[in-house]
Design a protein around this motif. Sequence first.
Motif, short mmCIF file in Angstrom:
data_model
loop_
_atom_site.label_atom_id
_atom_site.label_comp_id
_atom_site.label_asym_id
_atom_site.label_seq_id
_atom_site.Cartn_x
_atom_site.Cartn_y
_atom_site.Cartn_z
N THR A 92 -2.63 -1.70 -8.82
CA THR A 92 -3.88 -2.86 -8.70
C THR A 92 -5.07 -2.30 -8.47
OG1 THR A 92 -3.06 -3.92 -6.85
CG2 THR A 92 -2.10 -4.80 -8.87
N GLN A 93 -5.19 -1.33 -7.60
CA GLN A 93 -6.42 -0.71 -7.07
C GLN A 93 -6.24 0.70 -6.54
OE1 GLN A 93 -8.29 -3.69 -4.43
NE2 GLN A 93 -9.21 -1.98 -3.06
N ILE A 94 -7.14 1.42 -6.62
CA ILE A 94 -7.20 2.72 -5.83
C ILE A 94 -8.00 2.82 -4.82
CG2 ILE A 94 -7.35 5.13 -6.49
CD1 ILE A 94 -5.31 3.92 -8.04
N GLY A 95 -7.63 3.27 -3.68
CA GLY A 95 -8.63 3.10 -2.53
C GLY A 95 -9.17 1.80 -2.40
N LYS A 96 -9.69 1.70 -0.85
CA LYS A 96 -10.40 0.55 -0.64
C LYS A 96 -11.35 0.66 0.33
CE LYS A 96 -7.75 -0.32 3.57
NZ LYS A 96 -8.58 -1.07 4.57
N GLU A 97 -12.32 -0.05 0.68
CA GLU A 97 -13.50 0.17 1.68
C GLU A 97 -12.81 -0.37 3.04
OE1 GLU A 97 -17.63 -1.78 2.23
OE2 GLU A 97 -17.07 -1.79 0.16
N PRO B 72 -9.41 5.33 2.19
CA PRO B 72 -10.46 4.90 1.26
C PRO B 72 -10.55 5.25 -0.07
CG PRO B 72 -11.37 4.78 3.37
CD PRO B 72 -9.86 5.58 3.22
N ASN B 73 -10.02 6.71 -0.22
CA ASN B 73 -10.17 7.33 -1.58
C ASN B 73 -8.55 7.47 -2.05
OD1 ASN B 73 -13.02 7.52 -1.47
ND2 ASN B 73 -12.90 9.08 -0.21
N SER C 276 0.82 -1.20 0.13
CA SER C 276 0.06 -0.15 -0.18
C SER C 276 1.05 1.33 -0.05
CB SER C 276 -0.92 -0.06 1.08
OG SER C 276 -0.13 0.02 2.42
N LEU C 277 0.35 2.50 -0.81
CA LEU C 277 1.23 3.43 -0.80
C LEU C 277 0.09 4.56 -0.63
CD1 LEU C 277 2.05 1.68 -3.16
CD2 LEU C 277 3.47 3.48 -4.12
#
Length: 147
Positions: A101-106, A123-124, A48-49
């Motif tokens: 691979t993904q932007i943000g997360k719940e 999250p954003n 994660s960054l």
Amino acid sequence: MKIEGKVLQINKSDKKGVSKSPINEGNFIEDFGLEGDAHGGKWHRQVSLLGIESINKMKNMGVEGLDYGAFAENITTEGIIVYELPIGTKLKIGETIQEVTQIGKECHSKCNIAKEIGKCVMPNEGIFTKVLKGGKVKAGDKIIILE
């Protein structure tokens, strides 16, 4: 878009759901993530960054005591707005090559920061990568957008 940034800090933790602690240098393993970190594994959210720009936003909203790793990010960055990078973007970070691979997360349960002021940036504005080529990463290393 700026094509170069830098690593401010590497952070890791041995369990999920907690802030990460700073380390001098991280060993990132191909198709796993940061050695010794709870989020490592054969999945799409290995690393994660989060940018210092996002952390400073929270500080400006009045959140105090935010250190690197407070949002459980493995790499605290500066100079690239990481959440604007398209999925599939490849980054050279230190000796590694990583792919967004993904932007943000719940967030499954509100973190302490969200409880404190009702909002969290991860999250954003946090992003996730997988490690395509392993190697060492330390504070001060360049982050270069490859494509």
